[in-house]
Design an enzyme around this catalytic site. Structure first.
Site, PDB file in Angstrom:
ATOM      1  N   LYS A  98       8.618  -8.874   7.778  1.00 32.69           N
ATOM      2  CA  LYS A  98       7.895  -8.820   9.064  1.00 32.69           C
ATOM      3  C   LYS A  98       8.510  -9.721  10.136  1.00 32.69           C
ATOM      4  O   LYS A  98       7.827 -10.557  10.740  1.00 32.69           O
ATOM      5  CB  LYS A  98       6.421  -9.180   8.874  1.00 32.69           C
ATOM      6  CG  LYS A  98       5.637  -8.127   8.095  1.00 32.69           C
ATOM      7  CD  LYS A  98       4.153  -8.341   8.162  1.00 32.69           C
ATOM      8  CE  LYS A  98       3.371  -7.373   7.312  1.00 32.69           C
ATOM      9  NZ  LYS A  98       3.613  -7.486   5.856  1.00 32.69           N
TER      10      LYS A  98
HETATM   11  O1  OMP Z   1       3.771  -4.502   6.202  1.00 27.11           O
HETATM   12  C1  OMP Z   1       3.032  -4.431   5.206  1.00 27.11           C
HETATM   13  O2  OMP Z   1       3.473  -4.069   4.129  1.00 27.11           O
HETATM   14  C2  OMP Z   1       1.593  -4.633   5.391  1.00 27.11           C
HETATM   15  C3  OMP Z   1       1.062  -4.223   6.591  1.00 27.11           C
HETATM   16  C4  OMP Z   1      -0.323  -4.107   6.718  1.00 27.11           C
HETATM   17  O3  OMP Z   1      -0.836  -3.638   7.712  1.00 27.11           O
HETATM   18  N1  OMP Z   1      -1.114  -4.495   5.678  1.00 27.11           N
HETATM   19  C5  OMP Z   1      -0.595  -4.966   4.494  1.00 27.11           C
HETATM   20  O4  OMP Z   1      -1.375  -5.253   3.576  1.00 27.11           O
HETATM   21  N2  OMP Z   1       0.766  -5.107   4.366  1.00 27.11           N
HETATM   22  C6  OMP Z   1       1.353  -5.702   3.136  1.00 27.11           C
HETATM   23  O5  OMP Z   1       1.087  -4.839   2.049  1.00 27.11           O
HETATM   24  C7  OMP Z   1       0.774  -5.596   0.861  1.00 27.11           C
HETATM   25  C8  OMP Z   1      -0.631  -5.264   0.432  1.00 27.11           C
HETATM   26  O6  OMP Z   1      -0.931  -5.867  -0.790  1.00 27.11           O
HETATM   27  P1  OMP Z   1      -2.214  -5.427  -1.675  1.00 27.11           P
HETATM   28  O7  OMP Z   1      -3.389  -5.510  -0.775  1.00 27.11           O
HETATM   29  O8  OMP Z   1      -2.220  -6.419  -2.778  1.00 27.11           O
HETATM   30  O9  OMP Z   1      -1.963  -4.008  -2.159  1.00 27.11           O
HETATM   31  C9  OMP Z   1       0.995  -7.049   1.250  1.00 27.11           C
HETATM   32  O10 OMP Z   1       2.351  -7.380   0.957  1.00 27.11           O
HETATM   33  C10 OMP Z   1       0.790  -7.062   2.751  1.00 27.11           C
HETATM   34  O11 OMP Z   1       1.520  -8.103   3.379  1.00 27.11           O
END
Ligand code: OMP
Length: 286
Positions: A98
């Site tokens: 990011k």
């Molecule tokens: O860019 C991302 O991957 C991201 C964007 C977003 O809007 N929301 C989001 O949860 N993420 C990332 O996606 C992953 C979600 O993780 P879980 O919620 O454990 O499945 C994490 O690494 C967050 O940083």
């Protein structure tokens, strides 16, 4: 073939699954915790075992650099070892870093994550600073088949604070969608998607369908499945219309063994089971 062409093909061949390696020590099974290794080495072993157990189910892996940075240099060694291991197996790796900054700084981020120790295939970028937070990566998209996922409509509750504000009759995230389509025009692949994709959370399916209509050349990274409440049904309409997305789950998959109470070397079988269940939950609607 662009990296997004490859990802599109992988998502059809294996299922639209992105396994998120947001690995922290609390997710490690006891047998690894008790090894006489550094934390980074334990985490690397955990990730390798998960990659081995899921490589036929995952279109891609997303490695969340925050989890590794938090452990200092040892953690960054684990990040590097993990992305190299998956890429050496021919897997597409998304570095969830990011980044977003002025272009002279962006040049360095591009070099740092598209070559050398931390080289990944696609990186996540925050372009709410505008196009010069994205343009430093263009040479790598053009000459080295790299790709970007640009934050558009994120999954966190506070996303509405800025991204849903209206400017005229458009939301800020819709304006970002127009920008992503425009920036991607020079990087179109044979699949009809550009090498500049977008991140749209699974948490607002009704908004997502309008985004898909607005951005037909954009491939999506969709976080929010599992731990954040998203389900296969939430992405069903999108994927029925076009196989334009991979869905990420991190905690929902890499804690599969903990839900089953497994603390031994068999832990990766449970992560595989969780990944298979996610794939079936998504594909059942298509
Ligand atoms: O860019 C991302 O991957 C991201 C964007 C977003 O809007 N929301 C989001 O949860 N993420 C990332 O996606 C992953 C979600 O993780 P879980 O919620 O454990 O499945 C994490 O690494 C967050 O940083």
């Amino acid at each position: 073939m662009t990296i997004m062409d490859r990802l599109y093909k992988e998502s059809i061949a294996k299922g639209p699954i992105c396994v998120g390696l947001d690995t922290t020590l609390k997710f490690l099974p006891q047998y690894l915790i008790s090894k006489d290794w550094s934390d980074g080495e334990k985490i690397t072993e955990f990730n390798k075992k998960i990659i081995d157990a899921t490589e036929d189910l995952a279109a891609t892996y997303k490695v969340q650099i925050a989890c590794y940075e938090a452990l200092g240099l040892d953690g960054l060694s684990a990040y590097s070892a993990t992305v190299k291991y998956a890429r050496n197996k021919g897997k597409i790796v998304i570095g969830d870093v990011k980044r977003g900054d002025i272009s002279s700084t962006g040049d360095q981020y591009a070099k740092g994550h598209f070559s050398g120790d931390f080289e990944v295939d696609i990186m996540t970028v925050n372009a709410y600073m505008g196009e010069d937070a994205v343009s430093p990566y263009y040479p790598y998209l053009r000459d080295h088949s790299k790709g970007l996922f640009v934050l558009q409509r994120t999954s966190n509750p506070s996303a509405v604070d800025v991204q849903n504000l209206k400017v005229g009759d458009q939301s800020v995230y819709q304006i970002m969608g127009d920008n992503i389509e425009k920036w991607g025009k020079d990087f179109m692949g044979e699949s009809g998607f550009s090498a500049i994709g977008a991140v749209v959370g699974l948490t607002r399916p009704e908004e997502f369908e309008a985004i898909q209509d607005q951005c037909p050349h954009t491939f999506f990274l969709v976080p929010g499945y599992g731990a954040q409440g998203g389900t296969g049904e939430d992405i069903a309409e999108i994927l029925k219309r076009s196989r334009c997305a991979v869905v990420n789950s991190s905690r929902g998959l890499i804690t599969g063994h903990q839900k089953a109470g497994c603390e031994d070397e068999g832990f990766a079988d449970y992560v595989r089971k969780a990944t298979l269940a996610m794939k079936e939950d998504i594909l059942q609607w298509l």
